[in-house]
Structure formats: structure tokens, C-alpha cells
Design an enzyme around this catalytic site. Structure first.
Site, PDB file in Angstrom:
ATOM      1  N   HIS A 173     -74.323   8.728 -80.611  1.00 35.04           N
ATOM      2  CA  HIS A 173     -73.466   9.428 -81.566  1.00 35.04           C
ATOM      3  C   HIS A 173     -72.723  10.571 -80.853  1.00 35.04           C
ATOM      4  O   HIS A 173     -71.562  10.847 -81.137  1.00 35.04           O
ATOM      5  CB  HIS A 173     -74.316   9.954 -82.726  1.00 35.04           C
ATOM      6  CG  HIS A 173     -73.539  10.648 -83.802  1.00 35.04           C
ATOM      7  ND1 HIS A 173     -72.531  10.020 -84.518  1.00 35.04           N
ATOM      8  CD2 HIS A 173     -73.609  11.915 -84.291  1.00 35.04           C
ATOM      9  CE1 HIS A 173     -72.016  10.883 -85.393  1.00 35.04           C
ATOM     10  NE2 HIS A 173     -72.652  12.033 -85.270  1.00 35.04           N
ATOM     11  N   MET A 199     -68.193   1.570 -89.497  1.00 34.19           N
ATOM     12  CA  MET A 199     -69.126   1.609 -90.635  1.00 34.19           C
ATOM     13  C   MET A 199     -68.492   2.221 -91.887  1.00 34.19           C
ATOM     14  O   MET A 199     -69.188   2.736 -92.747  1.00 34.19           O
ATOM     15  CB  MET A 199     -70.363   2.436 -90.251  1.00 34.19           C
ATOM     16  CG  MET A 199     -71.037   2.004 -88.964  1.00 34.19           C
ATOM     17  SD  MET A 199     -72.350   3.134 -88.510  1.00 34.19           S
ATOM     18  CE  MET A 199     -72.720   2.584 -86.836  1.00 34.19           C
ATOM     19  N   SER A 200     -67.167   2.171 -91.967  1.00 30.77           N
ATOM     20  CA  SER A 200     -66.514   2.802 -93.130  1.00 30.77           C
ATOM     21  C   SER A 200     -65.217   2.074 -93.457  1.00 30.77           C
ATOM     22  O   SER A 200     -65.038   0.909 -93.100  1.00 30.77           O
ATOM     23  CB  SER A 200     -66.225   4.282 -92.819  1.00 30.77           C
ATOM     24  OG  SER A 200     -65.234   4.385 -91.816  1.00 30.77           O
ATOM     25  N   ASN A 216     -65.624   4.449 -78.260  1.00 36.47           N
ATOM     26  CA  ASN A 216     -66.501   3.878 -77.228  1.00 36.47           C
ATOM     27  C   ASN A 216     -66.215   2.385 -77.157  1.00 36.47           C
ATOM     28  O   ASN A 216     -65.651   1.818 -78.083  1.00 36.47           O
ATOM     29  CB  ASN A 216     -67.973   4.092 -77.629  1.00 36.47           C
ATOM     30  CG  ASN A 216     -68.244   3.555 -79.036  1.00 36.47           C
ATOM     31  OD1 ASN A 216     -67.953   4.231 -80.031  1.00 36.47           O
ATOM     32  ND2 ASN A 216     -68.745   2.337 -79.120  1.00 36.47           N
ATOM     33  N   HIS A 225     -69.407  16.083 -90.381  1.00 33.55           N
ATOM     34  CA  HIS A 225     -68.572  15.830 -91.557  1.00 33.55           C
ATOM     35  C   HIS A 225     -68.803  16.950 -92.562  1.00 33.55           C
ATOM     36  O   HIS A 225     -69.922  17.111 -93.055  1.00 33.55           O
ATOM     37  CB  HIS A 225     -68.967  14.520 -92.247  1.00 33.55           C
ATOM     38  CG  HIS A 225     -68.546  13.292 -91.497  1.00 33.55           C
ATOM     39  ND1 HIS A 225     -67.387  12.626 -91.777  1.00 33.55           N
ATOM     40  CD2 HIS A 225     -69.131  12.620 -90.494  1.00 33.55           C
ATOM     41  CE1 HIS A 225     -67.283  11.578 -90.972  1.00 33.55           C
ATOM     42  NE2 HIS A 225     -68.322  11.552 -90.187  1.00 33.55           N
ATOM     43  N   SER A 250     -64.376  11.353 -88.290  1.00 34.09           N
ATOM     44  CA  SER A 250     -64.985  12.260 -87.317  1.00 34.09           C
ATOM     45  C   SER A 250     -63.922  12.916 -86.440  1.00 34.09           C
ATOM     46  O   SER A 250     -63.053  12.235 -85.916  1.00 34.09           O
ATOM     47  CB  SER A 250     -65.930  11.495 -86.384  1.00 34.09           C
ATOM     48  OG  SER A 250     -66.814  10.707 -87.116  1.00 34.09           O
ATOM     49  N   TYR A 271     -74.127   3.735 -95.415  1.00 33.93           N
ATOM     50  CA  TYR A 271     -75.408   3.860 -94.688  1.00 33.93           C
ATOM     51  C   TYR A 271     -76.173   5.132 -95.026  1.00 33.93           C
ATOM     52  O   TYR A 271     -77.342   5.268 -94.689  1.00 33.93           O
ATOM     53  CB  TYR A 271     -75.195   3.764 -93.166  1.00 33.93           C
ATOM     54  CG  TYR A 271     -74.376   4.880 -92.549  1.00 33.93           C
ATOM     55  CD1 TYR A 271     -74.867   6.172 -92.425  1.00 33.93           C
ATOM     56  CD2 TYR A 271     -73.095   4.624 -92.063  1.00 33.93           C
ATOM     57  CE1 TYR A 271     -74.109   7.187 -91.861  1.00 33.93           C
ATOM     58  CE2 TYR A 271     -72.334   5.623 -91.497  1.00 33.93           C
ATOM     59  CZ  TYR A 271     -72.848   6.897 -91.398  1.00 33.93           C
ATOM     60  OH  TYR A 271     -72.094   7.892 -90.844  1.00 33.93           O
ATOM     61  N   GLU A 272     -75.523   6.065 -95.713  1.00 34.72           N
ATOM     62  CA  GLU A 272     -76.248   7.269 -96.127  1.00 34.72           C
ATOM     63  C   GLU A 272     -77.168   6.979 -97.312  1.00 34.72           C
ATOM     64  O   GLU A 272     -77.944   7.839 -97.718  1.00 34.72           O
ATOM     65  CB  GLU A 272     -75.259   8.372 -96.511  1.00 34.72           C
ATOM     66  CG  GLU A 272     -74.491   8.935 -95.324  1.00 34.72           C
ATOM     67  CD  GLU A 272     -73.391   9.889 -95.763  1.00 34.72           C
ATOM     68  OE1 GLU A 272     -73.683  11.088 -95.923  1.00 34.72           O
ATOM     69  OE2 GLU A 272     -72.256   9.435 -95.961  1.00 34.72           O
ATOM     70  N   ALA A 297     -63.762   6.595 -86.966  1.00 35.87           N
ATOM     71  CA  ALA A 297     -64.181   6.396 -85.580  1.00 35.87           C
ATOM     72  C   ALA A 297     -64.688   4.963 -85.495  1.00 35.87           C
ATOM     73  O   ALA A 297     -65.331   4.480 -86.431  1.00 35.87           O
ATOM     74  CB  ALA A 297     -65.292   7.362 -85.235  1.00 35.87           C
ATOM     75  N   HIS A 355     -70.616   7.537 -96.742  1.00 33.98           N
ATOM     76  CA  HIS A 355     -70.852   6.258 -96.078  1.00 33.98           C
ATOM     77  C   HIS A 355     -71.922   5.481 -96.829  1.00 33.98           C
ATOM     78  O   HIS A 355     -72.866   6.066 -97.360  1.00 33.98           O
ATOM     79  CB  HIS A 355     -71.335   6.471 -94.637  1.00 33.98           C
ATOM     80  CG  HIS A 355     -70.382   7.232 -93.769  1.00 33.98           C
ATOM     81  ND1 HIS A 355     -70.375   8.607 -93.706  1.00 33.98           N
ATOM     82  CD2 HIS A 355     -69.404   6.799 -92.932  1.00 33.98           C
ATOM     83  CE1 HIS A 355     -69.430   8.987 -92.865  1.00 33.98           C
ATOM     84  NE2 HIS A 355     -68.813   7.922 -92.385  1.00 33.98           N
TER      85      HIS A 355
HETATM   86  N1  HPA Z   1     -69.886   0.687 -83.819  1.00 30.87           N
HETATM   87  C1  HPA Z   1     -69.809   1.018 -85.115  1.00 30.87           C
HETATM   88  N2  HPA Z   1     -69.305   2.161 -85.540  1.00 30.87           N
HETATM   89  C2  HPA Z   1     -68.840   3.023 -84.622  1.00 30.87           C
HETATM   90  C3  HPA Z   1     -68.895   2.737 -83.255  1.00 30.87           C
HETATM   91  C4  HPA Z   1     -69.451   1.502 -82.832  1.00 30.87           C
HETATM   92  O1  HPA Z   1     -69.521   1.165 -81.630  1.00 30.87           O
HETATM   93  N3  HPA Z   1     -68.348   3.810 -82.613  1.00 30.87           N
HETATM   94  C5  HPA Z   1     -67.969   4.683 -83.567  1.00 30.87           C
HETATM   95  N4  HPA Z   1     -68.283   4.218 -84.791  1.00 30.87           N
END
Ligand code: HPA
Length: 267
Positions: free
Chosen positions: A242, A206-207, A230, A56, A26, A80-81, A108, A78
């Protein structure tokens, strides 16, 4: 399928032989926009899917950057997609077949380590696969790698040192640590983040883990860098969105791109 994807790409990219691959997370897409010489949309490549995540793009971009021939994934697949784990890692196998020996994977992530701040960059020194699946499950393609590959130096130690040196030289501060991957798409609960910390994680995302496993299996040298977007759930009191993740990735973008370009020069 792998061979048809490689043949299709070579028809479009001609004699451009990339040595370095970059998976752009990202906010890093701008690097591909800045340097694009040849681009191929994922939707046109046999075996690729169209990317579905906002922010993306979905294309392979070929470009010479700081004297190196680079292929970039502008957008990734991903788990999760809803893609199979094989689809998630397919582009990495394609890159290997195109000649890529060094892969920079960016993402990210949420900061688990309480000393990390949003927009920090973290070199990944190791990972924990908490996705509940391994991309090498299934018949082993012996032409790419071994059935039981060693993962003890998955993020090439020599390159971790190189990235630190480049960070120092370019004035980009870097954290370092262990990345733990959940499948997503829900962010973690505070209890899950606490568990991740107890298990030794510094960041969650998540990747990256599936791609790194396959790249290492296929004999590629791997660099992983997270943009800490974050504080992960429960680390600070504010909730997660997000939008916040994208905003932090955008804030870190310039230094992240500067760092990646200088790493490419030194590879
Ligand atoms: N958790 C999982 N994936 C993420 C996060 C998070 O806090 N921030 C950005 N991608």
C-alpha cells in the site's frame, strides 16, 4: 434516506448548485484542500459512513474551480471496507439529486498492460465488473434511472476525446484502456492478473465500477481516470505494498491535479 441527505446538504451548502462532481482517489485530496469553500464531513450526513482508509479523508467539498461549480468527494466508500454496495454508491445518487450532470471518477490502479509505468495516468474507456455484485440490484428507483440501463457508452466517448485533447494541451501524457474491478482488499495473484489481461483489462483496482454504473444509470456523463500506481502482481517481479501505491500516487499528484482542473474548465 436519499431525500434527507440531500436536504441536509442543501441546508449547509445554500444556493451552491454543483454541475460537476469529482470523486478523488488516493493522492488527489489536495485538490479539495486547495479549493475548499464549503465542506461537510461524511459522518454528519444522513446515510453516509465515515471513511476508514488511511490517506482518504471523509468529506464533501464544494468549490468553484475554473468557472465551474464543483462538488468533490474527498474520500470514497469502498466495498472492501465492509460497506454494502448501496452505501458505496449512495453519494453518487446524492450528487445527482444536487444537480450534478458530469462526474469525474479517479482512482489508484495496478497496471496490467505491460507498457504502463508507475505514475502513468490512464483514461478509462470501458470497464469489466468483476466484483461479483451490481449496485443496481434491488428495487429500481425509477425517478433516477431505468431498470435495465444500457452500459455501452458508460464512459462518455465525447469526454474520452476531450480528456485526450486536454492531456495534449497541458503536456500530460495519457494512457487509455479498460479497468477491471475486483473487490479487494487483497491485491491480485499473478494468475488473476493474467486472467484480467486475457479478458481485455489494462488496469485493475478496487473501486470506480459501482459508482460509474450508478452515475451512468442516473443519466450522468462519466469520465474515469486511473493513476497507475504499480505494476499489478506478476507483471513485474517486485511485490506490492500500500505504501508503494501511495508513493506513486503522490508522485503523479501534480500532473493529475493539473489535468483534472483543465478538464473541469472544458466541461
Ligand atoms: N490492484 C488493485 N488495486 C490497486 C492496485 C493493484 O495492483 N494498485 C492500486 N490499487
Amino acid at each position: 434516506m436519499l431525500e434527507s441527505a440531500v436536504r441536509f446538504i442543501k441546508e449547509r451548502s445554500g444556493d451552491f448548485k454543483p454541475d460537476v462532481g469529482v470523486i478523488l482517489g488516493s493522492g488527489l485530496g489536495e485538490l479539495a484542500n486547495e479549493y475548499c469553500q464549503i465542506s461537510i464531513d461524511y459522518k454528519d450526513i444522513p446515510g453516509f459512513e465515515a471513511s476508514t482508509v488511511v490517506g482518504h479523508k471523509g468529506r464533501l467539498v464544494f468549490a468553484e474551480i475554473n468557472g465551474k461549480k464543483v462538488v468533490m468527494m474527498q474520500g470514497r466508500f469502498h466495498f472492501y471496507e465492509g460497506h454494502s454496495i448501496q452505501k458505496v454508491v449512495f453519494p453518487v445518487k446524492v450528487m445527482k439529486r444536487l444537480g450534478v450532470e458530469k462526474l469525474i471518477i479517479t482512482n489508484a490502479a495496478g497496471g496490467v498492460n505491460a507498457s504502463f509505468k508507475p505514475s502513468d495516468l490512464m483514461i478509462i474507456t470501458d470497464h469489466i465488473n468483476f466484483m461479483g455484485i451490481n449496485p443496481l440490484i434491488g428495487i429500481n428507483d425509477d425517478s433516477l434511472g431505468l431498470r435495465f440501463p444500457d452500459m455501452s457508452e458508460i464512459y462518455t466517448p465525447e469526454y474520452v476525446e476531450l480528456v485526450k485533447k486536454v492531456g495534449h494541451e497541458t503536456g500530460v501524457d495519457l494512457q487509455e484502456g479498460v479497468y477491471l474491478a475486483f473487490t479487494g482488499p487483497s491485491y491480485e495473484t499473478p494468475a488473476e492478473v493474467k486472467m484480467a489481461r486475457i479478458l481485455g483489462a489494462d488496469a485493475v483496482g478496487m473501486s470506480t465500477v459501482p459508482e460509474a454504473i450508478v452515475a451512468s444509470w442516473a443519466g450522468m456523463k462519466v469520465i474515469g481516470i486511473s493513476c497507475i500506481c504499480n505494476s499489478a502482481a506478476g507483471v513485474s517481479t517486485v511485490g506490492l505494498s500500500h505504501e508503494e501505491v501511495i508513493a506513486a500516487a503522490n508522485k503523479a499528484k501534480d500532473k493529475f491535479i493539473k489535468l483534472v482542473k483543465e478538464i473541469i474548465r472544458k466541461l
